[in-house]
Design an enzyme around this catalytic site. Structure first.
Site, PDB file in Angstrom:
ATOM      1  N   CYS A 279      21.038  58.562   1.941  1.00  0.00           N
ATOM      2  CA  CYS A 279      21.880  57.401   2.263  1.00  0.00           C
ATOM      3  C   CYS A 279      23.369  57.702   2.342  1.00  0.00           C
ATOM      4  CB  CYS A 279      21.631  56.291   1.237  1.00  0.00           C
ATOM      5  SG  CYS A 279      20.007  55.513   1.379  1.00  0.00           S
ATOM      6  N   ILE A 280      23.947  58.179   1.253  1.00  0.00           N
ATOM      7  CA  ILE A 280      25.401  58.237   1.140  1.00  0.00           C
ATOM      8  C   ILE A 280      26.044  59.168   2.175  1.00  0.00           C
ATOM      9  CG2 ILE A 280      27.349  58.522  -0.425  1.00  0.00           C
ATOM     10  CD1 ILE A 280      25.413  56.258  -1.101  1.00  0.00           C
TER      11      ILE A 280
END
Length: 448
Positions: A279-280
């Site tokens: 995600c990040i």
């Protein structure tokens, strides 16, 4: 204004609320598997889909292939008949509910790669029938559900909100987090018509403590992007503060730990060797790409991405400089042991792990890089890091560790014996303050 529900919509609502609706979950990875288990343990029947035959075989045998997911939970659901698994996508006509949990990576040009969402949606469209609801959980840019999925699903003449139903609910998994598992995290739900929204909310009420309805699928998609952008920019901030405070001979970890004593206006984030996970490092670029369509520029987000992306280079510089200062040698010909290749502590997930980039950069400088990870036996066949494929974790042997010129702590797994590591290693470059947190300090331990 009252809503006129089609008969098949009312029947679906009744089946969802009673727990009788068959729930199909596509993608048995770090998001889909816990979700399928959660529904099964809530007494909802689940049909798990994945194109990976090995995963399907494991599920059918009641085995887990993800370390933090207890296989006994799977076995109990299979035995009770609440969980079945298949690789046959022609069976997508069977579920009343279809939840998509497939990867959404970036292309080499840092643009959204929605091929898994698109091919999955096309497979659903081939068997889509009236009275089904399709819910996307994969992280993506605002507009994906309406602009990408809906046209594919409507290509055969069925209409979203009338014949079938469509919603978005962002996954919020944090692999290995013992405090917040799937069933303890509130669920955001968004849809572009009231019936789809009502059905999706009713579904998730079976497994989560709270559901939050937002006004559209795009809004729900924006929620997920915002959560991950928030983390990315704050990590970039502390990474930059690390560089500044290190130049001032100030311990950034001590600063953060003291600052977090303030009960308001501050939230602790910690520096590291770079960003990892699905995600990040990825999601902010989804928003950056989509923003250009509206003539907007994500300058702040892109700057944060640049800072985080530069962290592996900083770490390798510190490693080389410390070897030079302490031993009168550079990286060429050195042997370096990287502690931890998972992207975060206490999991086996190596997706986008900065450790892999660090190993490549170390070897590009003429050194050799081995690794030890108590959760990762070997590096899988990765497209992005072919030179590292199939390398195996070495044993944690103090005598062998002593033969390395330097140890680079890239992931702060709790299972690593840091006092023993400090006693054995000639030099430790610690990117996570793992030694400090374990109460170990020594002149040959340098933080980066």
């Amino acid at each position: 204004m009252s809503i006129e529900w089609p008969v098949h919509g009312l029947k679906l609502q009744a089946r969802i609320e009673s727990g009788d609706a068959l729930i199909g979950v596509i993608g048995m990875g770090y998001v889909g598997l816990p979700l399928a288990i959660s529904f099964g343990e809530a007494k909802c029947p689940v049909l798990a889909f994945d194109v990976d035959a090995a995963k399907i075989e494991a599920l059918e045998q009641g085995r887990s292939y993800i370390k933090h997911v207890d296989g006994s939970r799977i076995a109990a659901l299979v035995e009770s008949g609440k969980l079945a698994a298949t690789a046959d996508l022609s069976r997508l006509s069977e579920p009343d509910v279809i939840v998509i949990c497939v990867p959404t990576p970036l292309s080499r040009h840092l643009e959204p790669d929605l091929k898994y969402v698109e091919t999955t949606t096309q497979a659903i469209a081939e068997t889509l029938r009236k009275g089904q609801i399709v819910i996307l959980e994969s992280t993506t840019y605002p507009g994906t559900t309406r602009e990408v999925m809906q046209p594919i699903l409507e290509a055969n003449g069925l209409v979203a909100g009338r014949d079938f139903y469509l919603a978005y609910s962002p996954e919020r998994e944090d692999p290995g987090n013992p405090t917040f598992s799937t069933t303890k995290i509130p669920k955001v739900v968004g849809a572009d018509d009231p019936i789809s929204a009502t059905l999706a909310l009713a579904l998730y009420k079976h497994i989560v403590p709270q559901t939050i309805a937002v006004s559209s699928a795009a809004t729900a998609e924006a929620v997920k992007i915002t959560e991950n952008v928030f983390r990315a920019v704050n990590i970039a901030l502390v990474n930059e503060l690390k560089l500044i405070f290190t130049a001032m001979d100030i311990d950034v970890w001590e600063v953060i730990d003291a600052a977090k004593s303030k009960p308001f206006g501050f939230m602790p984030f910690y520096p590291g060797p770079g960003l990892g996970g699905h995600c990040i490092p990825i999601d902010p670029f989804y928003l950056t790409w989509k923003a250009r369509e509206f003539g907007q520029h994500t300058r702040f987000i892109e700057l944060a991405g640049q800072i985080n992306a530069d962290m592996p280079q900083h770490v390798v510089r510190v490693l080389a400089d410390t070897l030079d200062a302490g031993f009168g040698r550079g990286l060429r010909g050195a042997r370096v042991l990287v502690m931890g290749v998972a992207y975060k502590k206490n999991v086996e997930d190596i997706r986008e792990s900065p450790s892999l980039r660090l190993m490549e950069m170390i070897e590009a400088r003429g050194a050799t890089a081995d690794f030890h990870d108590p959760h990762v036996a070997a590096i899988d066949n990765t497209r992005e890091h072919p030179t590292l494929n199939f390398r195996k974790s070495i044993a944690f042997d103090p005598a062998e560790i002593a033969e390395y010129d330097a140890v680079l702590i890239a992931t702060d797994h709790d299972a690593i014996d840091y006092p023993a590591l400090a006693r054995s290693a000639r030099l430790i470059v610690d990117t996570r303050n793992a030694c400090g947190k374990a109460g170990v300090t020594a002149p040959h331990i340098v933080r980066a």
